[in-house]
Enzyme design. Structure first.
Site, PDB file in Angstrom:
ATOM      1  N   SER B  17      30.508 -46.704  21.281  1.00 20.20           N
ATOM      2  CA  SER B  17      31.141 -46.321  22.542  1.00 20.20           C
ATOM      3  C   SER B  17      31.892 -44.997  22.385  1.00 20.20           C
ATOM      4  O   SER B  17      31.777 -44.098  23.222  1.00 20.20           O
ATOM      5  CB  SER B  17      32.139 -47.394  22.993  1.00 20.20           C
ATOM      6  OG  SER B  17      31.490 -48.623  23.202  1.00 20.20           O
ATOM      7  N   ARG B  42      40.644 -43.550  23.801  1.00 20.36           N
ATOM      8  CA  ARG B  42      40.772 -45.005  23.964  1.00 20.36           C
ATOM      9  C   ARG B  42      41.008 -45.366  25.431  1.00 20.36           C
ATOM     10  O   ARG B  42      40.529 -46.392  25.911  1.00 20.36           O
ATOM     11  CB  ARG B  42      41.859 -45.594  23.050  1.00 20.36           C
ATOM     12  CG  ARG B  42      41.899 -47.131  23.082  1.00 20.36           C
ATOM     13  CD  ARG B  42      42.552 -47.747  21.863  1.00 20.36           C
ATOM     14  NE  ARG B  42      41.770 -47.542  20.672  1.00 20.36           N
ATOM     15  CZ  ARG B  42      40.727 -48.297  20.292  1.00 20.36           C
ATOM     16  NH1 ARG B  42      40.356 -49.339  21.022  1.00 20.36           N
ATOM     17  NH2 ARG B  42      40.065 -48.019  19.197  1.00 20.36           N
ATOM     18  N   HIS B  45      37.713 -45.190  26.988  1.00 16.21           N
ATOM     19  CA  HIS B  45      36.971 -46.366  26.522  1.00 16.21           C
ATOM     20  C   HIS B  45      37.326 -47.607  27.357  1.00 16.21           C
ATOM     21  O   HIS B  45      36.476 -48.436  27.669  1.00 16.21           O
ATOM     22  CB  HIS B  45      37.302 -46.586  25.040  1.00 16.21           C
ATOM     23  CG  HIS B  45      36.715 -47.815  24.437  1.00 16.21           C
ATOM     24  ND1 HIS B  45      37.470 -48.919  24.133  1.00 16.21           N
ATOM     25  CD2 HIS B  45      35.443 -48.130  24.102  1.00 16.21           C
ATOM     26  CE1 HIS B  45      36.684 -49.855  23.615  1.00 16.21           C
ATOM     27  NE2 HIS B  45      35.457 -49.407  23.585  1.00 16.21           N
TER      28      HIS B  45
END
Lengths: 216, 216
Positions: B17, B42, B45
């Protein structure tokens, strides 16, 4: 300071937020199906992301099916603790329902390891053993949604509703397309976006709609 | 089926990812400051929303301050249970830290009622009574962020970091601008977007960065 403070009483904040969302939808030329409106607006309220007005996809009468299922004793299974944490448990319990999440269970960890899958996917297998009608709220793991699809195809599980809104970059869109191919009621956020907050918001929108239509 | 399945082992999904996110940032011509990169990536994500590459705003060395604070015994205060639920407690406890959330406390409900404010705002007052260094993670309530600003101005609280990422439509941008005016370290998502998932992701990014840089 360019942005002005708007004085709104604590208990009025949500109402005012929904007014702003409604105004902005009109400005954007978006007209929502009245049946789907409470769900779509609550997801926008949770994310401040108007893209969901385009990406949220509903099977026919998905909200109605879900409300009836909860009245008939359906419980909710989530793929993460965060989804579980975001669902309004007081309202849910009023209807005699509850939330299940198995992600921290020892047997789920073992089964995930054995089958080389994620714990979220293993949670779906465990849910197949529950002896109540189920609504699935998947906000995080596409692997859970793929496993759920397999269990549906194998006839081992027959959800009253699949909320398929995992977020991310690996097989997320693939997993959502699988659910669109099934015959079970669904609410799916097409594309990469979604999340635990979106899954919880959809559950809560359904519960609040039940409150609003109670006794009608 | 237009979208192909990508075979990725469970333990490789997150790595893959992040690779996709990195590739897409390059394609979009976005170059991130290496210090801020783990946090921004993040959050992307967690949301699949690349807007955060533009809206996340950091005070100088905010991540460094936060890591040092946790090493020195700082704990995290959240405005909702959902933020608390999303923070990796195993990693946090490794550093002797913990998360506080007061939203369900009886005294917080009473104080909110008395002061005609939200429970989230009343949580900030309760946190001012804690006798440890604190990081605040506000993912939901702008009222909490506004109250936190007031407590900072009154010298009653001196956060080691304010994660100011509430989401919504009423005073959300206003609250975030207040935090940008303070002298405390901050990570703020400018604009309306944010959320409990974003707040938790930022906390986890800091914790994982601590793991990566341990012993260096």
């Amino acid at each position: 300071m360019k942005i002005k403070y708007e004085h709104v009483l604590p208990m009025e904040i949500e109402k005012r937020s929904f007014e702003i969302i409604s105004e902005e939808l009109v400005r954007r030329g978006i007209r929502l199906n009245p049946e789907l409106e409470p769900v779509i607006k609550r997801v926008i309220h949770t994310t401040a992301d108007f893209e969901y007005a385009e990406t949220l996809t509903f099977s026919p009468d998905a909200v109605g099916h879900a409300m009836q299922a909860i009245r008939d004793g359906a419980c909710i299974v989530t793929d993460t603790r965060m989804v579980m944490s975001g669902i309004n448990k007081n309202t849910l319990e009023k209807y005699g329902s509850r939330v299940y999440n198995f992600i921290s269970d020892e047997d789920v960890a073992e089964s995930a390891k054995k089958n080389q899958t994620t714990r979220s996917a293993a949670c779906m297998d465990k849910a197949a053993g529950l002896n109540v009608p189920l609504i699935f709220a998947v906000g995080n793991a596409p692997t859970a949604l793929i496993r759920l699809y397999e269990l549906i195809q194998e006839g081992r599980i027959c959800p009253k509703l699949v909320i398929g809104v995992p977020v991310g970059f690996v097989n997320v869109e693939y997993a959502k397309e699988l659910i669109l191919k099934t015959d079970v009621p669904y609410i799916v956020a097409c594309g990469r976006k979604g999340g635990s907050n979106v899954a919880a918001a959809i559950c809560n929108a359904i519960l609040y709609r039940m409150d609003e239509t109670r006794g009608r």
